[in-house]
Design a protein around this motif. Structure first.
Motif: not given
Length: 174
Positions: A67-71
């Motif tokens: 997964f990759l999470i960003a804001e």
């Protein structure tokens, strides 16, 4: 490998993916504690699915293996986490996740992507440098990135082992 937006059904599986990814730190005695430190909770992942940016790499059974999470922060996107299960690391899954996040950011008009990572861990700073990110000097850090690095230091990461990196998207071809 299929990369897609994270669904609410994926969320309960993501902490185990991160735990499996962090097993790589067991090969580095000075950072072995990272493998046992825990990661993003289900609630934190759910927040990224609902309010931020979250994508997964899934296997043939449509089960997340990375997964990759960003804001989003103004015109920039900050990568908060990238994890690939240890059993399939080194097969391009992390690069595929990163490439998808970059492409999505460009479509949304994001001008740059930032992140913080370990300086001397082969699958950290060098990985991102190969993707075009550059290490920011202390004098280039804005207040947000300084705060992130200081929070990481308060959590137990030695400040001098970490760096902030930036990828300008303004000149990149989509």
């Amino acid at each position: 490998m299929l990369i897609r937006k994270t669904t609410s059904e994926d969320v309960p599986l993501l902490p185990a993916v991160e735990s499996a990814a962090d097993e790589a730190f067991l090969t580095l005695p000075e950072l072995a504690w990272v493998a046992r430190d825990g990661g993003w909770s289900e609630d934190e992942h759910r927040k990224r699915v609902n309010e931020g940016y979250s994508i997964v790499a899934v296997d043939e059974q449509n089960s997340p293996v990375g997964f990759l999470i960003a804001e989003r922060r103004g015109s920039e996107s900050h990568i908060q986490g990238l994890a690939v299960a240890r059993a399939i690391q080194g097969r391009g899954v992390g690069r595929a996740l990163l490439n998808r996040a970059i492409a999505d950011a460009q479509k949304e008009g994001v001008t740059a992507m930032t992140l913080t990572t370990f300086r001397n861990v082969p699958w950290n700073q060098p990985f991102y440098e190969r993707a075009g990110f550059r290490v920011l000097e202390e004098s280039e850090l804005d207040a947000r990135l300084k705060a992130v690095l200081l929070a990481e230091a308060a959590h137990g990461f030695a400040y001098d082992t970490r760096c902030a990196m930036r990828l300008s998207l303004a000149q990149r071809q989509p």
